[in-house]
Structures are given as structure tokens and as C-alpha cells.
Design an enzyme around this catalytic site. Structure first.
Site, PDB file in Angstrom:
ATOM      1  N   GLY A  18       0.831  -1.212   0.000  1.00 18.00           N
ATOM      2  CA  GLY A  18       0.000   0.000   0.000  1.00 18.00           C
ATOM      3  C   GLY A  18       0.865   1.260   0.000  1.00 18.00           C
ATOM      4  N   MET A  19       0.212   2.412  -0.005  1.00 13.79           N
ATOM      5  CA  MET A  19       0.961   3.682  -0.110  1.00 13.79           C
ATOM      6  C   MET A  19       1.915   3.873   1.074  1.00 13.79           C
ATOM      7  SD  MET A  19      -0.453   7.589  -0.373  1.00 13.79           S
ATOM      8  CE  MET A  19      -1.377   7.573   1.141  1.00 13.79           C
ATOM      9  N   GLY A  21       2.781   1.594   3.500  1.00 10.80           N
ATOM     10  CA  GLY A  21       3.663   0.434   3.666  1.00 10.80           C
ATOM     11  C   GLY A  21       4.819   0.467   2.686  1.00 10.80           C
ATOM     12  N   LEU A 110      -1.600   2.348  13.237  1.00  7.76           N
ATOM     13  CA  LEU A 110      -1.896   3.651  12.630  1.00  7.76           C
ATOM     14  C   LEU A 110      -3.358   4.029  12.859  1.00  7.76           C
ATOM     15  CD1 LEU A 110       0.030   3.536   9.214  1.00  7.76           C
ATOM     16  CD2 LEU A 110       0.788   4.444  11.420  1.00  7.76           C
ATOM     17  N   SER A 112      -6.238   7.410  12.405  1.00  3.59           N
ATOM     18  CA  SER A 112      -6.615   8.220  11.244  1.00  3.59           C
ATOM     19  C   SER A 112      -7.162   9.563  11.718  1.00  3.59           C
ATOM     20  CB  SER A 112      -7.698   7.496  10.445  1.00  3.59           C
ATOM     21  OG  SER A 112      -8.226   8.367   9.469  1.00  3.59           O
ATOM     22  N   SER A 113      -6.864  10.600  10.943  1.00  3.98           N
ATOM     23  CA  SER A 113      -7.346  11.932  11.339  1.00  3.98           C
ATOM     24  C   SER A 113      -8.869  11.983  11.373  1.00  3.98           C
ATOM     25  CB  SER A 113      -6.813  12.991  10.373  1.00  3.98           C
ATOM     26  OG  SER A 113      -7.264  12.725   9.067  1.00  3.98           O
ATOM     27  N   CYS A 114      -9.525  11.066  10.645  1.00  2.20           N
ATOM     28  CA  CYS A 114     -10.992  11.098  10.603  1.00  2.20           C
ATOM     29  C   CYS A 114     -11.610  10.451  11.839  1.00  2.20           C
ATOM     30  CB  CYS A 114     -11.520  10.452   9.325  1.00  2.20           C
ATOM     31  SG  CYS A 114     -11.397   8.670   9.344  1.00  2.20           S
ATOM     32  N   TYR A 141     -15.175   3.383   9.503  1.00  2.00           N
ATOM     33  CA  TYR A 141     -13.699   3.303   9.512  1.00  2.00           C
ATOM     34  C   TYR A 141     -13.156   3.875  10.816  1.00  2.00           C
ATOM     35  CZ  TYR A 141      -8.939   4.192   7.722  1.00  2.00           C
ATOM     36  OH  TYR A 141      -7.579   4.234   7.524  1.00  2.00           O
ATOM     37  N   LYS A 145     -10.788   2.174  13.806  1.00  2.33           N
ATOM     38  CA  LYS A 145      -9.489   2.770  14.174  1.00  2.33           C
ATOM     39  C   LYS A 145      -9.457   3.190  15.652  1.00  2.33           C
ATOM     40  CE  LYS A 145      -7.054   2.642  10.359  1.00  2.33           C
ATOM     41  NZ  LYS A 145      -5.661   2.177  10.277  1.00  2.33           N
ATOM     42  N   PRO A 168      -1.682   9.796  11.513  1.00  2.00           N
ATOM     43  CA  PRO A 168      -1.233  10.694  10.444  1.00  2.00           C
ATOM     44  C   PRO A 168      -2.373  11.587   9.958  1.00  2.00           C
ATOM     45  CG  PRO A 168      -1.062   8.366   9.775  1.00  2.00           C
ATOM     46  CD  PRO A 168      -1.898   8.429  11.020  1.00  2.00           C
ATOM     47  N   THR A 169      -2.018  12.773   9.552  1.00  2.00           N
ATOM     48  CA  THR A 169      -3.000  13.643   8.901  1.00  2.00           C
ATOM     49  C   THR A 169      -3.247  13.083   7.492  1.00  2.00           C
ATOM     50  OG1 THR A 169      -3.513  15.990   8.730  1.00  2.00           O
ATOM     51  CG2 THR A 169      -1.402  15.293   7.802  1.00  2.00           C
ATOM     52  N   ASN A 170      -4.092  13.705   6.672  1.00  2.00           N
ATOM     53  CA  ASN A 170      -4.363  13.150   5.329  1.00  2.00           C
ATOM     54  C   ASN A 170      -3.067  12.988   4.538  1.00  2.00           C
ATOM     55  OD1 ASN A 170      -7.027  13.701   6.148  1.00  2.00           O
ATOM     56  ND2 ASN A 170      -7.656  14.128   4.036  1.00  2.00           N
ATOM     57  N   HIS A 184      -8.671   8.793  -2.310  1.00  2.00           N
ATOM     58  CA  HIS A 184      -8.696  10.041  -1.541  1.00  2.00           C
ATOM     59  C   HIS A 184      -8.568  11.220  -2.500  1.00  2.00           C
ATOM     60  CE1 HIS A 184      -7.400   7.342   1.845  1.00  2.00           C
ATOM     61  NE2 HIS A 184      -8.390   8.014   2.395  1.00  2.00           N
ATOM     62  N   TRP A 207     -16.393  17.059  -6.172  1.00  2.00           N
ATOM     63  CA  TRP A 207     -17.473  16.826  -5.211  1.00  2.00           C
ATOM     64  C   TRP A 207     -17.548  17.885  -4.124  1.00  2.00           C
ATOM     65  CZ3 TRP A 207     -15.749  11.091  -4.179  1.00  2.00           C
ATOM     66  CH2 TRP A 207     -15.956  10.348  -5.354  1.00  2.00           C
TER      67      TRP A 207
HETATM   68  O1  GFB Z   1      -9.950  12.685   0.681  1.00  2.00           O
HETATM   69  P1  GFB Z   1     -11.408  12.544   0.849  1.00  2.00           P
HETATM   70  O2  GFB Z   1     -12.069  11.493   0.032  1.00  2.00           O
HETATM   71  O3  GFB Z   1     -11.791  12.257   2.314  1.00  2.00           O
HETATM   72  O4  GFB Z   1     -12.148  13.939   0.477  1.00  2.00           O
HETATM   73  P2  GFB Z   1     -11.859  13.008   3.706  1.00  2.00           P
HETATM   74  C1  GFB Z   1     -11.715  15.181   0.914  1.00  2.00           C
HETATM   75  C2  GFB Z   1     -12.632  16.290   0.429  1.00  2.00           C
HETATM   76  O5  GFB Z   1     -12.459  16.454  -0.965  1.00  2.00           O
HETATM   77  C3  GFB Z   1     -14.132  16.127   0.668  1.00  2.00           C
HETATM   78  C4  GFB Z   1     -13.723  16.576  -1.600  1.00  2.00           C
HETATM   79  O6  GFB Z   1     -14.667  17.361   1.060  1.00  2.00           O
HETATM   80  C5  GFB Z   1     -14.651  15.756  -0.716  1.00  2.00           C
HETATM   81  O7  GFB Z   1     -16.002  16.123  -0.923  1.00  2.00           O
HETATM   82  N1  GFB Z   1     -13.641  16.098  -2.997  1.00  2.00           N
HETATM   83  C6  GFB Z   1     -13.903  16.843  -4.114  1.00  2.00           C
HETATM   84  C7  GFB Z   1     -13.326  14.858  -3.409  1.00  2.00           C
HETATM   85  N2  GFB Z   1     -13.792  16.100  -5.197  1.00  2.00           N
HETATM   86  C8  GFB Z   1     -13.422  14.859  -4.806  1.00  2.00           C
HETATM   87  C9  GFB Z   1     -13.152  13.656  -5.524  1.00  2.00           C
HETATM   88  O8  GFB Z   1     -13.216  13.566  -6.737  1.00  2.00           O
HETATM   89  N3  GFB Z   1     -12.781  12.580  -4.755  1.00  2.00           N
HETATM   90  C10 GFB Z   1     -12.678  12.651  -3.386  1.00  2.00           C
HETATM   91  N4  GFB Z   1     -12.306  11.556  -2.708  1.00  2.00           N
HETATM   92  N5  GFB Z   1     -12.963  13.771  -2.692  1.00  2.00           N
HETATM   93  C11 GFB Z   1     -11.321  10.652   4.537  1.00  2.00           C
HETATM   94  C12 GFB Z   1     -12.066   9.488   5.109  1.00  2.00           C
HETATM   95  O9  GFB Z   1     -12.094  11.753   4.668  1.00  2.00           O
HETATM   96  O10 GFB Z   1     -10.128  10.913   5.242  1.00  2.00           O
HETATM   97  C13 GFB Z   1     -11.202   8.320   5.144  1.00  2.00           C
HETATM   98  O11 GFB Z   1     -13.237   9.249   4.386  1.00  2.00           O
HETATM   99  C14 GFB Z   1      -9.765   8.610   5.555  1.00  2.00           C
HETATM  100  O12 GFB Z   1     -11.763   7.432   6.051  1.00  2.00           O
HETATM  101  C15 GFB Z   1      -9.213   9.944   5.103  1.00  2.00           C
HETATM  102  O13 GFB Z   1      -9.624   8.514   6.925  1.00  2.00           O
HETATM  103  C16 GFB Z   1      -7.945  10.354   5.826  1.00  2.00           C
HETATM  104  O14 GFB Z   1     -10.599  13.717   4.053  1.00  2.00           O
HETATM  105  O15 GFB Z   1     -13.087  13.838   3.797  1.00  2.00           O
END
Ligand code: GFB
Length: 318
Positions: A18-19, A21, A110, A112-114, A141, A145, A168-170, A184, A207
Site C-alpha cells: 500500500g501507499m 507500507g 496507525l 486516522s485523522s478522521c 472506519y 481505528k 497521520p493527517t491526510n 482520496h 465533489w
Molecule cells: O480525501 P477525501 O475522500 O476524504 O475527500 P476526507 C476530501 C474532500 O475532498 C471532501 C472533496 O470534502 C470531498 O467532498 N472532494 C472533491 C473529493 N472532489 C473529490 C473527488 O473527486 N474525490 C474525493 N475523494 N474527494 C477521509 C475518510 O475523509 O479521510 C477516510 O473518508 C480517511 O476514512 C481519510 O480517513 C484520511 O478527508 O473527507
């Protein structure tokens, strides 16, 4: 329990393809004198307790860095809560229990920030855990965690095990899942912009509202931090790994658009979820431990776009 050295140890990185790892494995090979253990998903299913026990018994890891997980972006989390909760919990319980049973010297879990409450004072500090309701899109999720983080803490207080949790943060970068729908945000956006450029599309649809704020760290910086904390951090309390740049999704989209060289228009579909409106982590504790982010968001996006285009990653836009 105090500091340890990774050198001359048998180190098992779960989820090595994975990313996170794979970034850890690159650095362990380049900068440490370790015996690196890895095993593919085909060879070992971590949801199978008996098979996991057998693997521990035969391979005798001394350090375990547990990265294996079912991960994904906001859409994947929202649509597959059963798998996000049960797979992550099963894998984590098996690895943590076996690490205790087979005398692993140190286990790194690990978080998660969420997993912090949806409404948290920003930047979010470690003490915010379990002080409020979770963000619904990633509740499943987050519950897995949180449980695994607490379990590591209980193993330390009840059985004196040196088990830690790093939050970790995102993260983003090489080795991420670049699927437009399940990845993500950074990887999904790279895929969307590259495709739109290749196909001369007039618009790219993203989105939510574009307003949410997110903090990002390039995965190689995070891997360095995880290895530093593996050697230096030993406590019941989880620790944030953060200190990246915080931007709005709209600003992020412009950065990626520029890097890809896409000339069309960006449209936000506000019928899609925003998730947490603000998410950046407090780095007060980790910043005292001789680690900081080196790769700026702009540089990291450049690296991520390069890795995407040079690896000709197979992407899904369905
Ligand atoms: O990275 P992401 O999917 O997750 O989305 P989270 C971050 C933000 O980007 C949200 C917007 O506000 C989405 O609405 N966004 C806009 C998009 N366009 C897109 C797109 O095309 N794809 C995606 N993916 N997002 C995650 C958790 O939350 O954080 C996971 O769902 C994980 O569990 C991760 O822990 C660290 O940051 O919102």
C-alpha cells in the site's frame, strides 16, 4: 519502556504494497540495517486468525508496523461501511493480539485523522478523541481505528506492552489508490484532471462545495515520521503526525489543475458530501521530537502527478 533502535531487528510492515507500507519499506531498505519482513495478501489473509498466528510463529517479527487496512476516500467510506468496519477491525485485532502473544518488542498501529469528532477545535489535538459524534461518512472506519487505538493503550496499561498509535493527517503520493471514485481527494483529482486533459473535456466535476479545509503530508515525509516515532515514542496516548499545509479543496483543485496543465473549467457538485468542514491536526507533541515536514504541498503534488503518469496507472472513471 523507552527508545528502541530498529537496527538489526526483524521488522514486519503489514500492508507493504500500500501507499504507506511501500514508503516505509523504501526507507527501511535505504536508511536502516533491518531484516525486512513482508507477506502478500495472497500468501496471508490477516482476517484469518489461525493463519496469522502461524505466520507470527514461523517468522518471529520483533517490530511490527501495522499498515494493512481497507482504505479509501469519502465515497468508498460512505458506501461500504460494513467492510470498512469489519475488515479493519478483524485485521487489526488479529495483528495486535498476535503481537502480544508472540512477544513482539514494539507494535506501531496507525490511527486516522478522521477518527476525531466531526466538530473539533482546530487544529485537532490528541485529547479530542471520543469527545463528540463522528463524521457520518467515515464513522465505520473511524470506529475500527478508535477501537484498535484503545486496544493498544489497554495492552500497555494491563500487560506492559510497548504498543503505540500514530495518527497521520491526510496522506497522499506514490502508491496511493488513484481511482477517481474510491480514492482520496488528491489522487482522485489527479486522475480526473489527467483524463480530462487527455480527452479534451471542457469541464471537470468535483465533489462537495470546495469549501472544506484539509491538511496534507506527502507519504515519504510521513514514513520518515513513523520510523522516527517507532524508535522514539512510547506512551499509552496516541500521537498526531502532522504539520503539513492546510488548504481548501478549491485551492487544492487549482494546484492540481495547474500541475497537470488542464485548461478547462472546474465545477463543484454540491449534492456530493463535503465530509468534515475542517480537518487539520495539532502537531505540538511531534514537533518536539526532531521531525518536520520537508516536502511542500506544491512539490508533493508534482511528485504525485509524476508517479501517476510515469507508472501509467490503470485508472477507473466509472
Ligand atoms: O480525501 P477525501 O475522500 O476524504 O475527500 P476526507 C476530501 C474532500 O475532498 C471532501 C472533496 O470534502 C470531498 O467532498 N472532494 C472533491 C473529493 N472532489 C473529490 C473527488 O473527486 N474525490 C474525493 N475523494 N474527494 C477521509 C475518510 O475523509 O479521510 C477516510 O473518508 C480517511 O476514512 C481519510 O480517513 C484520511 O478527508 O473527507
Amino acid at each position: 519502556m523507552s527508545k528502541i533502535s530498529l537496527d538489526n531487528k526483524r521488522v514486519w510492515v503489514t500492508g507493504h504494497s500500500g501507499m504507506v507500507g511501500s514508503a516505509l519499506c523504501r526507507q527501511l531498505r535505504a536508511n536502516y540495517d533491518v531484516e525486512l519482513l513482508t507477506v502478500s495478501h495472497q500468501e496471508l489473509d490477516l482476517t484469518d486468525l489461525a493463519a496469522t498466528e502461524k505466520w507470527f510463529e514461523i517468522n518471529k517479527p520483533e517490530i511490527v508496523i501495522h499498515c494493512a487496512a481497507k482504505v479509501g476516500g469519502i465515497e468508498a467510506n460512505k458506501t461500504q461501511p460494513v467492510e470498512f468496519l469489519s475488515e479493519n477491525l478483524a485485521i487489526g485485532l488479529n495483528v495486535i493480539h498476535c503481537a502480544a502473544k508472540y512477544g513482539v518488542e514494539k507494535l506501531v498501529n496507525l490511527g486516522s485523522s478522521c477518527f476525531y469528532p466531526k466538530v473539533s477545535a482546530q487544529p485537532i489535538n490528541e485529547a479530542s478523541l471520543l469527545t463528540g459524534a463522528l463524521e457520518p461518512t467515515n464513522e465505520a472506519y473511524a470506529l475500527a481505528k478508535i477501537t484498535l487505538t484503545k486496544l493498544c493503550g489497554y495492552y500497555r496499561t494491563q500487560y506492559n506492552k510497548d504498543f503505540i498509535t500514530i495518527v497521520p493527517t491526510n496522506l497522499y503520493g506514490e502508491g496511493d489508490n488513484f481511482d477517481a471514485n474510491h480514492g482520496h481527494v488528491i489522487s482522485a483529482l489527479i486522475t480526473k484532471f489527467v483524463k480530462a486533459k487527455q480527452e479534451n473535456r471542457a469541464q471537470v466535476e468535483l465533489w462537495g462545495t470546495g469549501q472544506p479545509l484539509r491538511e496534507f503530508i506527502y507519504v515519504d515525509d510521513a514514513a520518515e515520521g513513523i520510523l522516527m516515532l517507532t524508535e522514539q515514542y512510547s506512551a499509552t496516548e496516541h500521537i498526531n503526525l502532522s504539520g503539513g499545509e492546510t488548504v481548501s479543496i478549491k485551492e487544492l483543485a487549482f494546484l492540481i489543475q495547474e500541475q497537470v496543465g488542464y485548461q478547462g473549467e472546474i465545477v463543484f457538485d454540491s449534492s456530493k458530501p463535503d465530509g468534515m468542514m475542517k480537518k487539520s491536526l495539532d502537531n505540538t507533541i511531534v514537533s518536539k521530537l526532531n521531525w518536520k515536514v520537508k516536502i511542500s504541498l506544491k512539490q508533493g503534488i508534482e511528485l504525485a502527478v509524476k508517479s501517476f503518469t510515469t507508472n501509467k496507472i490503470n485508472i477507473s472513471m466509472d
